[in-house]
Scaffold this motif. Sequence first.
Motif, PDB file in Angstrom:
ATOM      1  N   ALA A   1      26.071 -51.780 -67.891  1.00 56.68           N
ATOM      2  CA  ALA A   1      24.878 -51.944 -67.044  1.00 56.68           C
ATOM      3  C   ALA A   1      25.197 -51.537 -65.610  1.00 56.68           C
ATOM      4  O   ALA A   1      26.346 -51.605 -65.165  1.00 56.68           O
ATOM      5  CB  ALA A   1      24.394 -53.390 -67.098  1.00 56.68           C
ATOM      6  N   PRO A   2      24.185 -51.100 -64.841  1.00 50.24           N
ATOM      7  CA  PRO A   2      24.406 -50.701 -63.456  1.00 50.24           C
ATOM      8  C   PRO A   2      25.198 -51.761 -62.677  1.00 50.24           C
ATOM      9  O   PRO A   2      25.021 -52.950 -62.931  1.00 50.24           O
ATOM     10  CB  PRO A   2      22.982 -50.567 -62.910  1.00 50.24           C
ATOM     11  CG  PRO A   2      22.161 -50.213 -64.116  1.00 50.24           C
ATOM     12  CD  PRO A   2      22.780 -50.989 -65.245  1.00 50.24           C
ATOM     13  N   PRO A   3      26.107 -51.289 -61.803  1.00 49.22           N
ATOM     14  CA  PRO A   3      26.234 -49.943 -61.236  1.00 49.22           C
ATOM     15  C   PRO A   3      26.975 -48.932 -62.117  1.00 49.22           C
ATOM     16  O   PRO A   3      27.213 -47.807 -61.671  1.00 49.22           O
ATOM     17  CB  PRO A   3      27.016 -50.185 -59.946  1.00 49.22           C
ATOM     18  CG  PRO A   3      27.866 -51.355 -60.268  1.00 49.22           C
ATOM     19  CD  PRO A   3      27.030 -52.245 -61.144  1.00 49.22           C
ATOM     20  N   TYR A   4      27.397 -49.329 -63.307  1.00 51.78           N
ATOM     21  CA  TYR A   4      27.944 -48.364 -64.257  1.00 51.78           C
ATOM     22  C   TYR A   4      26.791 -47.493 -64.779  1.00 51.78           C
ATOM     23  O   TYR A   4      25.622 -47.790 -64.525  1.00 51.78           O
ATOM     24  CB  TYR A   4      28.677 -49.098 -65.378  1.00 51.78           C
ATOM     25  CG  TYR A   4      29.857 -49.905 -64.876  1.00 51.78           C
ATOM     26  CD1 TYR A   4      31.044 -49.268 -64.522  1.00 51.78           C
ATOM     27  CD2 TYR A   4      29.769 -51.288 -64.728  1.00 51.78           C
ATOM     28  CE1 TYR A   4      32.126 -50.000 -64.038  1.00 51.78           C
ATOM     29  CE2 TYR A   4      30.841 -52.016 -64.239  1.00 51.78           C
ATOM     30  CZ  TYR A   4      32.017 -51.371 -63.902  1.00 51.78           C
ATOM     31  OH  TYR A   4      33.081 -52.086 -63.410  1.00 51.78           O
ATOM     32  N   PRO A   5      27.094 -46.418 -65.514  1.00 49.00           N
ATOM     33  CA  PRO A   5      26.034 -45.453 -65.865  1.00 49.00           C
ATOM     34  C   PRO A   5      24.901 -46.005 -66.717  1.00 49.00           C
ATOM     35  O   PRO A   5      23.807 -45.448 -66.719  1.00 49.00           O
ATOM     36  CB  PRO A   5      26.801 -44.359 -66.623  1.00 49.00           C
ATOM     37  CG  PRO A   5      28.185 -44.425 -66.081  1.00 49.00           C
ATOM     38  CD  PRO A   5      28.437 -45.885 -65.837  1.00 49.00           C
ATOM     39  N   GLY A   6      25.122 -47.086 -67.472  1.00 50.36           N
ATOM     40  CA  GLY A   6      24.042 -47.695 -68.236  1.00 50.36           C
ATOM     41  C   GLY A   6      24.003 -47.256 -69.688  1.00 50.36           C
ATOM     42  O   GLY A   6      24.409 -46.152 -70.045  1.00 50.36           O
ATOM     43  N   ALA A   7      23.500 -48.156 -70.555  1.00 52.16           N
ATOM     44  CA  ALA A   7      23.298 -47.838 -71.970  1.00 52.16           C
ATOM     45  C   ALA A   7      22.016 -47.020 -72.097  1.00 52.16           C
ATOM     46  O   ALA A   7      20.988 -47.361 -71.512  1.00 52.16           O
ATOM     47  CB  ALA A   7      23.200 -49.123 -72.795  1.00 52.16           C
ATOM     48  N   PHE A   8      22.070 -45.945 -72.888  1.00 48.98           N
ATOM     49  CA  PHE A   8      20.953 -44.992 -72.898  1.00 48.98           C
ATOM     50  C   PHE A   8      20.636 -44.533 -74.321  1.00 48.98           C
ATOM     51  O   PHE A   8      21.405 -44.741 -75.260  1.00 48.98           O
ATOM     52  CB  PHE A   8      21.286 -43.786 -72.019  1.00 48.98           C
ATOM     53  CG  PHE A   8      22.358 -42.899 -72.603  1.00 48.98           C
ATOM     54  CD1 PHE A   8      22.037 -41.808 -73.397  1.00 48.98           C
ATOM     55  CD2 PHE A   8      23.695 -43.179 -72.381  1.00 48.98           C
ATOM     56  CE1 PHE A   8      23.023 -41.006 -73.954  1.00 48.98           C
ATOM     57  CE2 PHE A   8      24.699 -42.382 -72.931  1.00 48.98           C
ATOM     58  CZ  PHE A   8      24.358 -41.299 -73.723  1.00 48.98           C
ATOM     59  N   PHE A   9      19.494 -43.856 -74.443  1.00 51.07           N
ATOM     60  CA  PHE A   9      19.070 -43.292 -75.727  1.00 51.07           C
ATOM     61  C   PHE A   9      17.908 -42.349 -75.452  1.00 51.07           C
ATOM     62  O   PHE A   9      17.338 -42.340 -74.355  1.00 51.07           O
ATOM     63  CB  PHE A   9      18.653 -44.398 -76.704  1.00 51.07           C
ATOM     64  CG  PHE A   9      17.536 -45.263 -76.193  1.00 51.07           C
ATOM     65  CD1 PHE A   9      16.216 -45.042 -76.578  1.00 51.07           C
ATOM     66  CD2 PHE A   9      17.795 -46.296 -75.297  1.00 51.07           C
ATOM     67  CE1 PHE A   9      15.184 -45.827 -76.098  1.00 51.07           C
ATOM     68  CE2 PHE A   9      16.770 -47.094 -74.800  1.00 51.07           C
ATOM     69  CZ  PHE A   9      15.470 -46.854 -75.201  1.00 51.07           C
ATOM     70  N   GLU A  10      17.555 -41.572 -76.460  1.00 53.45           N
ATOM     71  CA  GLU A  10      16.388 -40.701 -76.364  1.00 53.45           C
ATOM     72  C   GLU A  10      15.354 -41.140 -77.391  1.00 53.45           C
ATOM     73  O   GLU A  10      15.699 -41.488 -78.529  1.00 53.45           O
ATOM     74  CB  GLU A  10      16.763 -39.239 -76.619  1.00 53.45           C
ATOM     75  CG  GLU A  10      17.451 -38.554 -75.463  1.00 53.45           C
ATOM     76  CD  GLU A  10      18.938 -38.874 -75.365  1.00 53.45           C
ATOM     77  OE1 GLU A  10      19.558 -39.103 -76.429  1.00 53.45           O
ATOM     78  OE2 GLU A  10      19.473 -38.916 -74.236  1.00 53.45           O
ATOM     79  N   GLN A  11      14.099 -41.151 -76.976  1.00 59.56           N
ATOM     80  CA  GLN A  11      12.988 -41.471 -77.884  1.00 59.56           C
ATOM     81  C   GLN A  11      11.709 -40.892 -77.291  1.00 59.56           C
ATOM     82  O   GLN A  11      11.583 -40.793 -76.050  1.00 59.56           O
ATOM     83  CB  GLN A  11      12.866 -42.993 -78.066  1.00 59.56           C
ATOM     84  CG  GLN A  11      11.941 -43.403 -79.210  1.00 59.56           C
ATOM     85  CD  GLN A  11      11.985 -44.905 -79.479  1.00 59.56           C
ATOM     86  OE1 GLN A  11      12.947 -45.581 -79.156  1.00 59.56           O
ATOM     87  NE2 GLN A  11      10.926 -45.433 -80.071  1.00 59.56           N
ATOM     88  N   PHE A  12      10.774 -40.501 -78.140  1.00 56.08           N
ATOM     89  CA  PHE A  12       9.499 -39.905 -77.704  1.00 56.08           C
ATOM     90  C   PHE A  12       9.719 -38.668 -76.836  1.00 56.08           C
ATOM     91  O   PHE A  12       8.870 -38.326 -76.007  1.00 56.08           O
ATOM     92  CB  PHE A  12       8.644 -40.914 -76.916  1.00 56.08           C
ATOM     93  CG  PHE A  12       8.571 -42.283 -77.511  1.00 56.08           C
ATOM     94  CD1 PHE A  12       8.128 -42.475 -78.817  1.00 56.08           C
ATOM     95  CD2 PHE A  12       8.962 -43.396 -76.773  1.00 56.08           C
ATOM     96  CE1 PHE A  12       8.066 -43.754 -79.355  1.00 56.08           C
ATOM     97  CE2 PHE A  12       8.894 -44.664 -77.312  1.00 56.08           C
ATOM     98  CZ  PHE A  12       8.449 -44.847 -78.604  1.00 56.08           C
ATOM     99  N   GLY A  13      10.864 -38.021 -76.975  1.00 54.84           N
ATOM    100  CA  GLY A  13      11.152 -36.847 -76.162  1.00 54.84           C
ATOM    101  C   GLY A  13      11.571 -37.157 -74.742  1.00 54.84           C
ATOM    102  O   GLY A  13      11.562 -36.269 -73.881  1.00 54.84           O
ATOM    103  N   HIS A  14      11.945 -38.392 -74.479  1.00 52.86           N
ATOM    104  CA  HIS A  14      12.344 -38.811 -73.134  1.00 52.86           C
ATOM    105  C   HIS A  14      13.717 -39.467 -73.166  1.00 52.86           C
ATOM    106  O   HIS A  14      14.172 -39.959 -74.195  1.00 52.86           O
ATOM    107  CB  HIS A  14      11.318 -39.785 -72.551  1.00 52.86           C
ATOM    108  CG  HIS A  14       9.963 -39.181 -72.329  1.00 52.86           C
ATOM    109  ND1 HIS A  14       9.630 -38.486 -71.191  1.00 52.86           N
ATOM    110  CD2 HIS A  14       8.859 -39.161 -73.133  1.00 52.86           C
ATOM    111  CE1 HIS A  14       8.374 -38.068 -71.280  1.00 52.86           C
ATOM    112  NE2 HIS A  14       7.886 -38.459 -72.455  1.00 52.86           N
ATOM    113  N   HIS A  15      14.364 -39.499 -72.008  1.00 53.83           N
ATOM    114  CA  HIS A  15      15.684 -40.102 -71.843  1.00 53.83           C
ATOM    115  C   HIS A  15      15.513 -41.469 -71.187  1.00 53.83           C
ATOM    116  O   HIS A  15      14.950 -41.585 -70.087  1.00 53.83           O
ATOM    117  CB  HIS A  15      16.569 -39.207 -70.966  1.00 53.83           C
ATOM    118  CG  HIS A  15      17.948 -39.737 -70.757  1.00 53.83           C
ATOM    119  ND1 HIS A  15      18.953 -39.594 -71.684  1.00 53.83           N
ATOM    120  CD2 HIS A  15      18.502 -40.401 -69.701  1.00 53.83           C
ATOM    121  CE1 HIS A  15      20.059 -40.139 -71.231  1.00 53.83           C
ATOM    122  NE2 HIS A  15      19.812 -40.647 -70.023  1.00 53.83           N
TER     123      HIS A  15
END
Length: 306
Positions: free
Chosen positions: A230-244
């Motif tokens: 979690a911030p200030p680290y880059p964060g957990a992420f994923f793509e869905q609905f064509g968005h990041h």
Amino acid sequence: MTQTPTTAVVFAYHNVGVRSIKTLLARGVQIKLVVTHEDNPAETIWFDSVAALCKEHGIETITPADPKNPELSARIAEIAPDFIFSFYYRHMLPVDLLALAKRGAYNLHGSLLPKYRGRVPVNWAVLHGETETGATLHEMAAKPDAGAIIAQTAVPILPDDTAYEIFGKLTVAAEQTLWHALPRLIDGSFVALPNNLAAGSYFGGRKPEDGRIDWNQTANLVYNLHRAVAPPYPGAFFEQFGHHFIIEKARLSDLSAANLPTGLHVVDNVIFGVCGDGRALRIIELRCDGKIVSAEELRQLTDTAT
């Protein structure tokens, strides 16, 4: 009779470096030289500056790219310090350099050794769901975090703590560990404890890509990943609905979501991330393509995508 001051060369960076240098000064250690890093402009600098602290105290600071630099070894040999300390310095120090300290070379590591030797131990401990970690002062050796243990201080990892919050606790734990150990190091009365590597663990560094979420995993695993990066680290992420998407803030939810497919959903104007075990994360703050989105904005995105 005037007592000869204890001298040290310090390799340091980050908040732990700042607090540890202050602790050495408070204990009367004369710091002859500080070796630190140039800040990386591509990195989010959310921590205090060792260089700024040293400037304030009139301590000479240098930033060689490689601690194996022969000129650096020659300089330290000229100083002939009693101790060499490493406080969150990001490079391994060569054995021949460590040998230049007349009374030993010591490192502060952000785990309860021998567990979580290696890189980013705080993030790994949170990722693995640990309930405790700590700071360890240990002798430096040829292998990373492998030398004998001088002192340790434990801190709890609460269920919702992020790595950033744990790092704050560890900064205090590191200061306490060093403060209590220094008198025994200086007078030579310390008793080193074995660092049983076979009973511990070693982990390498982490890349931003390692923060990618697999919603098919259990909610606990996904939540631990979020907390670990979690911030200030880059964060957990994923793509869905064509968005990041990046999860900025979340909590485990009591929502029973077994009837929903995995991934993002808006339920009663609340954003949830549904996981493979039918449990969910309640997402308090969500970033989409670089911008924080509300539940209503996310609903519009999902309507557009479908």
